[in-house]
Motif scaffolding. Structure first.
Motif, PDB file in Angstrom:
ATOM      1  N   MET A  36      32.825  10.513  -3.759  1.00 46.61           N
ATOM      2  CA  MET A  36      33.026   9.495  -4.867  1.00 46.61           C
ATOM      3  C   MET A  36      31.538   9.264  -5.374  1.00 46.61           C
ATOM      4  N   THR A  37      31.389   9.239  -6.757  1.00 41.75           N
ATOM      5  CA  THR A  37      30.007   9.088  -7.395  1.00 41.75           C
ATOM      6  C   THR A  37      30.430   7.802  -8.687  1.00 41.75           C
ATOM      7  N   THR A  38      29.494   6.866  -8.300  1.00 37.83           N
ATOM      8  CA  THR A  38      29.467   5.810  -9.318  1.00 37.83           C
ATOM      9  C   THR A  38      28.145   4.946  -9.432  1.00 37.83           C
ATOM     10  N   PRO A  39      27.571   4.424 -10.358  1.00 41.35           N
ATOM     11  CA  PRO A  39      26.489   3.597 -10.453  1.00 41.35           C
ATOM     12  C   PRO A  39      26.563   2.173  -9.472  1.00 41.35           C
ATOM     13  N   LEU A  40      27.845   1.823  -9.270  1.00 45.03           N
ATOM     14  CA  LEU A  40      28.303   0.766  -8.427  1.00 45.03           C
ATOM     15  C   LEU A  40      27.833   0.948  -7.042  1.00 45.03           C
ATOM     16  N   ILE A  41      27.901   2.150  -6.562  1.00 43.90           N
ATOM     17  CA  ILE A  41      27.486   2.486  -5.057  1.00 43.90           C
ATOM     18  C   ILE A  41      26.171   2.044  -4.938  1.00 43.90           C
ATOM     19  N   VAL A  42      25.171   2.542  -5.912  1.00 42.86           N
ATOM     20  CA  VAL A  42      23.937   2.058  -5.860  1.00 42.86           C
ATOM     21  C   VAL A  42      23.804   0.629  -5.688  1.00 42.86           C
ATOM     22  N   THR A  51      26.499   8.162  -4.369  1.00 39.86           N
ATOM     23  CA  THR A  51      27.517   9.137  -3.789  1.00 39.86           C
ATOM     24  C   THR A  51      27.635   8.760  -2.337  1.00 39.86           C
ATOM     25  N   LEU A  52      29.039   8.430  -2.215  1.00 37.28           N
ATOM     26  CA  LEU A  52      29.444   8.525  -0.818  1.00 37.28           C
ATOM     27  C   LEU A  52      30.730   9.354  -0.488  1.00 37.28           C
ATOM     28  N   SER A  53      30.690  10.132   0.941  1.00 35.76           N
ATOM     29  CA  SER A  53      31.765  10.988   1.258  1.00 35.76           C
ATOM     30  C   SER A  53      32.588  10.499   2.052  1.00 35.76           C
ATOM     31  N   GLY A 108      47.189  18.628  -4.602  1.00 32.76           N
ATOM     32  CA  GLY A 108      47.494  17.712  -5.466  1.00 32.76           C
ATOM     33  C   GLY A 108      46.869  16.385  -4.982  1.00 32.76           C
ATOM     34  N   LYS A 109      45.768  16.459  -4.318  1.00 31.02           N
ATOM     35  CA  LYS A 109      44.711  15.542  -3.858  1.00 31.02           C
ATOM     36  C   LYS A 109      43.594  15.431  -4.511  1.00 31.02           C
ATOM     37  N   VAL A 110      42.774  14.366  -4.783  1.00 29.84           N
ATOM     38  CA  VAL A 110      41.581  14.076  -5.442  1.00 29.84           C
ATOM     39  C   VAL A 110      40.417  14.478  -4.105  1.00 29.84           C
ATOM     40  N   TYR A 111      39.670  15.502  -4.623  1.00 30.87           N
ATOM     41  CA  TYR A 111      38.516  15.656  -3.781  1.00 30.87           C
ATOM     42  C   TYR A 111      37.140  15.513  -4.236  1.00 30.87           C
ATOM     43  N   LYS A 112      37.010  15.097  -5.487  1.00 33.78           N
ATOM     44  CA  LYS A 112      36.076  14.482  -6.053  1.00 33.78           C
ATOM     45  C   LYS A 112      36.346  13.330  -7.222  1.00 33.78           C
ATOM     46  N   ALA A 113      35.590  12.451  -7.210  1.00 35.72           N
ATOM     47  CA  ALA A 113      35.822  11.409  -8.290  1.00 35.72           C
ATOM     48  C   ALA A 113      34.451  10.864  -8.682  1.00 35.72           C
ATOM     49  N   ILE A 114      34.497  10.642 -10.207  1.00 32.39           N
ATOM     50  CA  ILE A 114      33.066  10.294 -10.715  1.00 32.39           C
ATOM     51  C   ILE A 114      33.308   9.335 -11.562  1.00 32.39           C
ATOM     52  N   ALA A 115      32.719   8.005 -11.739  1.00 35.51           N
ATOM     53  CA  ALA A 115      33.221   6.878 -12.242  1.00 35.51           C
ATOM     54  C   ALA A 115      31.933   6.740 -13.351  1.00 35.51           C
TER      55      ALA A 115
END
Length: 118
Positions: A36-42, A51-53, A108-115
């Motif tokens: 998962m990648t998002t500026p909110l993780i920062v 990014t978190l895995s 059918g599963k998400v392996y990467k998401a970017i917000a």
């Protein structure tokens, strides 16, 4: 291949899961090792990469997000799809516009998401 119908079903189930604040149901959409990648993780996790895995690390981030935004409610604006990806354009926390991009594996599963946020 993801059809428009599958993409739309995914988007509505994903948003409904979030609106019910049901993290187990949200996480059911993802692989165990998804990224998962998002500026909110920062800001929420003090992780400069954004990014978190893995489900455990992302669950912790999302739990903090729900604590910070207890009235979280998403509303779909549009859903776009491709061969193995879905993009959801929606209204997010604090009425911000958001776009989230999801890559799917063959199961059918998400392996990467970017917000992305405005």
């Amino acid at each position: 291949m993801l059809t428009k119908e599958i993409a739309t079903e995914f988007a509505h189930d994903w948003v409904d899961s979030w609106n019910k604040h049901d993290l187990d149901r949200v996480l059911d959409h993802y692989t165990d090792d998804f990224e998962m990648t998002t500026p909110l993780i920062v800001s929420l996790m003090n992780e400069p990469s954004g990014t978190l895995s893995g489900k455990d690390r992302v669950r912790n981030y999302w739990e903090k997000g729900l604590e910070k935004y207890p009235d979280l409610h998403f509303q779909i604006i549009d859903v776009l799809s491709s061969v193995s990806s879905v993009t959801i354009y929606y209204t997010s926390v604090l009425n911000k516009k958001a776009v989230e991009f999801f890559l799917f594996n063959e199961q059918g599963k998400v392996y990467k998401a970017i917000a992305h946020y405005d």
